[in-house]
Design a protein around this motif. Structure first.
Motif, mmCIF file in Angstrom:
data_model
loop_
_atom_site.group_PDB
_atom_site.id
_atom_site.type_symbol
_atom_site.label_atom_id
_atom_site.label_comp_id
_atom_site.label_asym_id
_atom_site.label_seq_id
_atom_site.Cartn_x
_atom_site.Cartn_y
_atom_site.Cartn_z
ATOM 1 N N ARG A 1 17.572 -18.336 -4.669
ATOM 2 C CA ARG A 1 16.107 -19.514 -4.781
ATOM 3 C C ARG A 1 15.468 -19.489 -5.951
ATOM 4 N N TRP A 2 15.378 -18.322 -6.912
ATOM 5 C CA TRP A 2 14.656 -18.235 -8.090
ATOM 6 C C TRP A 2 15.680 -18.530 -9.254
ATOM 7 N N ARG B 1 9.168 -15.889 -6.864
ATOM 8 C CA ARG B 1 8.869 -17.374 -6.574
ATOM 9 C C ARG B 1 7.935 -17.993 -7.701
ATOM 10 N N LYS C 1 5.017 -20.554 -8.986
ATOM 11 C CA LYS C 1 4.217 -21.462 -8.315
ATOM 12 C C LYS C 1 3.562 -22.155 -9.588
ATOM 13 N N ASN D 1 0.372 -28.329 -8.103
ATOM 14 C CA ASN D 1 1.198 -28.979 -7.230
ATOM 15 C C ASN D 1 1.532 -30.530 -7.455
ATOM 16 N N ASN E 1 15.083 -28.384 -14.045
ATOM 17 C CA ASN E 1 14.319 -28.056 -12.756
ATOM 18 C C ASN E 1 13.052 -28.568 -12.689
ATOM 19 N N TRP E 2 12.689 -28.966 -11.286
ATOM 20 C CA TRP E 2 11.287 -29.581 -10.980
ATOM 21 C C TRP E 2 10.750 -28.776 -9.746
ATOM 22 N N TYR E 3 9.884 -28.259 -9.796
ATOM 23 C CA TYR E 3 9.064 -27.528 -8.694
ATOM 24 C C TYR E 3 7.975 -28.421 -8.265
ATOM 25 N N SER F 1 5.485 -24.553 -4.695
ATOM 26 C CA SER F 1 6.145 -23.220 -4.650
ATOM 27 C C SER F 1 7.180 -22.886 -3.700
ATOM 28 N N LYS G 1 12.282 -27.090 -4.491
ATOM 29 C CA LYS G 1 12.670 -27.056 -5.891
ATOM 30 C C LYS G 1 14.002 -28.095 -5.859
#
Length: 529
Positions: free
Chosen positions: A231-232, A432, A434, A438, A477-479, A482, A485
């Protein structure tokens, strides 16, 4: 003596005057002291004459009605209070039924959807992840003119989409000291009834923190990128050396481990046997199925000793530090010469996972031990980070001459929105991310990261002729937050070399990719909880 009517009238008038006089009261006030007196005196001023006024029957009735209404309201309020007390008792009883000894209200934590007992002795979290991948090939390339490989493939990677991972699991603790975890990956396929989808299935005692004592199925302690959850990861797929020497042979194995973690360093060692199941990930099990239930002379399991240490020699804060580490492993393959399913191979894309270089399984029929070693480093300096690893696998056996297969990678990344990579000191791996803010429709952008890297793997040495490959990769990459992704990668094959085949070297499958300069565009949408 009789009174005349006139006399009676006069007496009545006088009597009424006397009564009126008797009912009247003169009041006086002292000018200095402001006291009230019923008799005149020095310095006193008459306020006036005051008479007692009798209430009428209607007024008395109204007063009585008001008193009755007040009493009725008091009775109604008392009844309401009694009803509320009963309801409150019912709610308390229901709350106690839910909380003790069962679980309290839900809570969303980093471990997932969390339940916790009222006394805190029991904890459970339900978690999961889903990764939806897509692949579009930009260029298929062409083989080099002097290639001796037989082009049994069309040297074309397939466009498409699939579910790369779909996992569901539970984890928690009993009496604070006993941790547990069970996870199943529905995207893994098993053979002959093998439970290939099981990843983690262990208990871990942490009664003397920072010591951990773990037994069950879990990841071998080897490599920074392998220790980091998928995931990371910065790129969609792990780099080739990590995939070939750890992930593809299935990093989840059954065994026993000891670990120690401090804020500045970690150490872990494990004695492990084969994975619970194989699926597409090859295992060192006898036979091609990765069979986890042995009977009927199917042979003993292989086993290994593996360890990893990490440290932070320079640590200014969580956004400025240097990580270094080393891993080592000794793996023993039983039943030499009886079709071990062990092999080293590498794919370069995420949907079409054709092995463009591959040792095949034949060479491992004669391998008795595999010695692996690895070195790792990573630097974080604000939004900038860099990471590199080197991994080597040495093979020895009846006809082997200590062949050394190796690979390495390096990459850099930068957060355009100012975040820093998150690091988990307990595992010595990434954690993770963050976003500072957001994504929303009020100006929140989430976190944006760009990355570029180089990846190299060489599976050629002496009797082993698996080929070699070099790849350049670029990522965005776009988050949005948290737990979500979005990833986009561009993959360019700088070199793919596949030698001719023999009884001990690579299979013909994939040989047509020899000399190809493949280009592919990859996408991933990921959600986890």
């Amino acid at each position: 003596m009789r009174l005349s009517k006139l006399s009676l009238a006069v007496v009545a008038i006088i009597g009424s005057g006397i009564c009126a006089e008797a009912m009247a009261l003169d009041l006086y006030v002292d000018a200095k002291t402001k006291q009230i007196f019923a008799e005149p005196g020095p310095g006193r001023t008459k306020l006036g004459s005051f008479e007692k006024v009798e209430e009428s029957a209607s007024q008395k009735a109204e007063v009585q009605a008001q008193k009755a209404a007040v009493e009725a309201q008091k009775a109604e309020i008392a009844q309401i209070k009694e009803d509320l007390a009963l309801k409150n008792n019912e709610l308390k009883a229901l709350d106690e039924h839910i909380k003790d000894p069962k679980y309290s209200e839900l809570e969303l934590s980093e471990k997932g959807i969390k339940f916790e007992s009222k006394d805190g002795n029991f904890e459970m979290a339900i978690n999961g992840r889903m990764q939806v991948d897509a692949q579009m090939n930009v260029s298929d390339g062409s083989p080099i003119s002097n290639s001796t490989a037989t082009p049994n493939d069309t040297q074309q990677l397939a466009d498409g989409a699939n579910i790369r991972r779909a996992r569901l699991g539970v984890e928690g603790s009993y009496y604070h000291d006993w941790e547990y975890k069970f996870e199943y990956d529905f995207s893994r396929g098993g053979n002959s009834g093998v439970a290939a989808g099981i990843t983690d299935a262990y208990i871990n005692w942490r009664g003397y923190d920072p010591l951990g004592v773990k037994v069950g199925s879990f990841k071998e302690p080897f490599s920074l990128e392998e220790a980091t959850s998928n995931r990371w990861l910065t790129f969609i797929e792990r780099n080739m050396a990590v995939n070939a020497f750890s992930d593809n042979p299935n990093a989840y194995k059954t065994g026993f481990s000891l670990s120690w973690s401090d804020p500045r360093w970690t150490a872990a060692g494990a004695i492990m046997t084969e994975p619970v199941g194989g699926g597409w990930a090859y295992t060192s099990s006898r036979g091609s199925n990765g069979n986890n239930n042995r009977n009927g002379g199917s042979g003993d399991m292989g086993w290994e000793l593996t360890g990893r240490v990490t440290g932070l020699p320079w640590f200014e804060d969580k956004t400025k530090f240097l990580h270094v580490g080393a891993s080592g492993s000794q793996r023993y393959l039983n039943d030499v010469g009886n079709n071990n399913a062990m092999r080293y191979q590498a794919a370069i894309t995420n949907v079409d996972r054709t092995a463009v270089i591959d040792t095949g399984t034949g060479i491992f029929d004669n391998v008795s031990t595999i010695t692996r070693m690895g070195g790792e480093s990573a630097l974080v300096y604000g939004p900038f980070s860099a990471q590199a690893e080197y991994i080597q696998a040495d093979l020895s056996g009846r006809i082997n001459n200590n062949e050394s297969l190796y690979g390495y990678y390096g990459y850099v990344s930068y957060f355009l929105t100012g975040e820093s990579r998150a690091y988990k000191t307990k595992t010595g791996a990434w954690d993770r991310l963050k976003p500072k803010r957001n994504f929303d429709m009020k100006g929140g952008l989430g976190a944006w990261e760009v990355a570029a890297g180089y990846d190299y793997l060489d599976l050629n040495d002496k009797n082993v002729r698996g080929g070699r490959a070099a790849v350049a990769k670029f990522g965005l990459n776009w988050y949005p937050n948290s737990h979500i992704k979005m990833m986009a990668n561009y993959i360019h094959a700088l070199e793919i070399q596949r030698p001719g085949t023999s009884s001990l070297t690579a299979p013909t499958n994939g040989a047509g990719y020899d000399g190809s300069k493949l280009d592919a565009f990859e996408l991933r949408g990921q959600v986890d909880f």
